[in-house]
Design an enzyme around this catalytic site. Structure first.
Site, PDB file in Angstrom:
ATOM      1  N   LYS A  84      -4.652  -6.682   4.327  1.00  0.00           N
ATOM      2  CA  LYS A  84      -4.047  -7.201   3.099  1.00  0.00           C
ATOM      3  C   LYS A  84      -2.562  -6.858   3.027  1.00  0.00           C
ATOM      4  O   LYS A  84      -1.731  -7.717   2.714  1.00  0.00           O
ATOM      5  CB  LYS A  84      -4.799  -6.649   1.876  1.00  0.00           C
ATOM      6  CG  LYS A  84      -6.251  -7.100   1.787  1.00  0.00           C
ATOM      7  CD  LYS A  84      -6.918  -6.649   0.503  1.00  0.00           C
ATOM      8  CE  LYS A  84      -7.112  -5.152   0.457  1.00  0.00           C
ATOM      9  NZ  LYS A  84      -8.054  -4.667   1.501  1.00  0.00           N
ATOM     10  N   THR A  85      -2.222  -5.603   3.321  1.00  0.00           N
ATOM     11  CA  THR A  85      -0.810  -5.211   3.300  1.00  0.00           C
ATOM     12  C   THR A  85      -0.022  -5.952   4.376  1.00  0.00           C
ATOM     13  O   THR A  85       1.104  -6.401   4.134  1.00  0.00           O
ATOM     14  CB  THR A  85      -0.684  -3.692   3.503  1.00  0.00           C
ATOM     15  OG1 THR A  85      -1.405  -3.012   2.465  1.00  0.00           O
ATOM     16  CG2 THR A  85       0.773  -3.265   3.476  1.00  0.00           C
ATOM     17  N   ASP A 129      -0.389  -3.007  -4.537  1.00  0.00           N
ATOM     18  CA  ASP A 129      -1.635  -2.617  -3.893  1.00  0.00           C
ATOM     19  C   ASP A 129      -2.582  -2.006  -4.937  1.00  0.00           C
ATOM     20  O   ASP A 129      -2.122  -1.406  -5.914  1.00  0.00           O
ATOM     21  CB  ASP A 129      -1.347  -1.607  -2.783  1.00  0.00           C
ATOM     22  CG  ASP A 129      -2.486  -1.495  -1.785  1.00  0.00           C
ATOM     23  OD1 ASP A 129      -3.427  -2.313  -1.851  1.00  0.00           O
ATOM     24  OD2 ASP A 129      -2.446  -0.584  -0.940  1.00  0.00           O
ATOM     25  N   THR A 178      -9.470  -4.048  -3.471  1.00  0.00           N
ATOM     26  CA  THR A 178     -10.741  -3.874  -2.757  1.00  0.00           C
ATOM     27  C   THR A 178     -11.913  -4.134  -3.691  1.00  0.00           C
ATOM     28  O   THR A 178     -13.057  -4.160  -3.242  1.00  0.00           O
ATOM     29  CB  THR A 178     -10.846  -2.444  -2.202  1.00  0.00           C
ATOM     30  OG1 THR A 178     -10.647  -1.505  -3.270  1.00  0.00           O
ATOM     31  CG2 THR A 178      -9.801  -2.209  -1.126  1.00  0.00           C
ATOM     32  N   ARG A 237      -8.101  -1.729  11.083  1.00  0.00           N
ATOM     33  CA  ARG A 237      -7.509  -0.394  10.917  1.00  0.00           C
ATOM     34  C   ARG A 237      -8.271   0.637  11.740  1.00  0.00           C
ATOM     35  O   ARG A 237      -7.677   1.503  12.389  1.00  0.00           O
ATOM     36  CB  ARG A 237      -7.510  -0.007   9.439  1.00  0.00           C
ATOM     37  CG  ARG A 237      -6.891   1.376   9.179  1.00  0.00           C
ATOM     38  CD  ARG A 237      -6.901   1.693   7.701  1.00  0.00           C
ATOM     39  NE  ARG A 237      -6.030   0.787   6.953  1.00  0.00           N
ATOM     40  CZ  ARG A 237      -6.124   0.583   5.651  1.00  0.00           C
ATOM     41  NH1 ARG A 237      -7.041   1.213   4.943  1.00  0.00           N
ATOM     42  NH2 ARG A 237      -5.294  -0.244   5.043  1.00  0.00           N
TER      43      ARG A 237
END
Length: 360
Positions: A84-85, A129, A178, A237
């Site tokens: 997402k980032t 975020d 999330t 990640r």
């Protein structure tokens, strides 16, 4: 410290060459570690995985560029670690505009958000975020800013206080969450484009690992990326984190090429098995099966048995164990499936015929 001591240090520094003083430089040289930022792609074409989302986002951005206006606000929803980032950074880079980064927990009061919004330039991207964790007052301020591009600034206190509307230049908010269900409906409705990120299949993770390995200067043998992808829980990640640990193994053992067996040995040292289960995952399954005969067992009893907080077991372990079919959540508690029994090398109770759902 005596004056003479300062003279000694001064003399030592004056004789130091430029390379020895390189600690003040921000430029990486030699074998210095590569940051997560360098592992991230900077254009949408280089983003691996999520093909449908990429096609939608590409169309969305192309249309905004042709209209020569900032795009509508974007909401990125999905589990942690899926990009997402990275996508938010790519959007700003594709549009050629600056990006301002903050998070829901970092904004304590509505005034904090008002200060950020009032400093934005035309076309700039504001990335928030964990947007579902914004305070209520900040959410209400954000509603107006996203829709009408203005904020109301309160001047004075008490009966003499007044509200002054401050017009904002047109900008784009990118929110990442999330837990999309925790977003209030008025806020969710103000996003013009919502992107849902899904877990990655093994094939796409292999491509991502091969790309990251090149950035890290690590050569992978045939099948090594596949072994890493199998253990990455469908999450980029985690894949990059495991790749770094394998790189450490290769450096220590002076391996020019990392083969599949090297990956297995390296990750076995970190207690990560072939299905991506770590020490805590195995401990949870082992407790359900050996101590509670496969379940059902309540969350508090289970967390006490493995020595972890209930929230840790529920948020860290359970989602992956349930998704991969190792565990079921029932009204009576957690139950280990036949797959979990088999993974631990055990046989389910005969009275169930191998179907653990008959246990409750």
């Amino acid at each position: 410290m005596a004056h003479d001591d300062f003279d000694v240090f001064s003399a030592d520094n004056s004789n130091a060459n430029e390379e020895s003083l390189r600690m003040v430089s921000a430029n990486a040289v030699g074998n210095e570690p590569v940051s997560d930022e360098e592992l991230r792609p900077h254009i949408l074409e280089g983003f691996i995985g999520q093909p449908r989302l990429k096609a939608q986002l590409q169309l969305f951005l192309d249309a905004a560029r042709k209209r020569d206006v900032p795009p509508d606000h974007i909401l990125l929803a999905g589990p942690p670690g899926l990009g997402k980032t990275t996508l938010a950074m790519i959007v700003a880079n594709e549009l050629g505009v600056p990006i301002r980064v903050t998070s829901g927990p970092a904004i304590q009061h509505a005034g904090d958000l008002a200060s950020i919004l009032s400093s934005l330039d035309a076309g700039e991207v504001l990335f928030i975020d964990e947007i579902h964790r914004l305070p209520r007052a900040a959410e209400e301020l954000l509603y107006i800013a996203m829709e009408d591009f203005r904020v109301d600034v309160m001047v004075g206190k008490g009966p003499g206080a007044s509200s002054i509307p401050l017009t904002l230049p047109r900008f784009t908010v990118i929110g990442a969450t999330t837990r999309e269900g925790m977003l209030p409906s008025p806020l969710r409705a103000r996003f013009g484009f919502t992107a849902h990120l899904d877990f990655y299949p093994t094939e796409e993770l292999e491509k991502l690992i091969e790309r990251s390995a090149k950035v890290l200067g690590l050569e992978l043998g045939e099948g090594a990326a596949h072994q890493l992808a199998r253990r990455s829980r469908g999450t980029p990640r985690i894949a990059n984190r495991l790749l770094r640990r394998v790189r450490d193994w290769a450096i220590v053992h002076d391996l020019p090429i990392v083969e599949p067996d090297d990956v297995k040995e390296a990750l076995a040292l970190y207690q990560i098995d072939t299905e991506g289960l770590d020490r805590l995952d195995i401990a949870v399954l082992d407790a359900i099966i050996r101590n509670f005969n496969g379940g059902p067992v309540g969350l508090n009893n289970l967390s006490a048995m493995v020595g972890e907080e209930a929230e840790t077991v529920e948020t860290v372990c359970e989602p992956y164990l349930v998704r991969e079919g190792f565990m079921m959540r029932t009204p009576k508690g957690r139950v280990a499936t036949a797959k979990a029994w088999g993974h631990l090398g055990l046989t389910p109770p005969q009275e169930t015929g191998g179907d653990v759902s008959k246990l409750f």
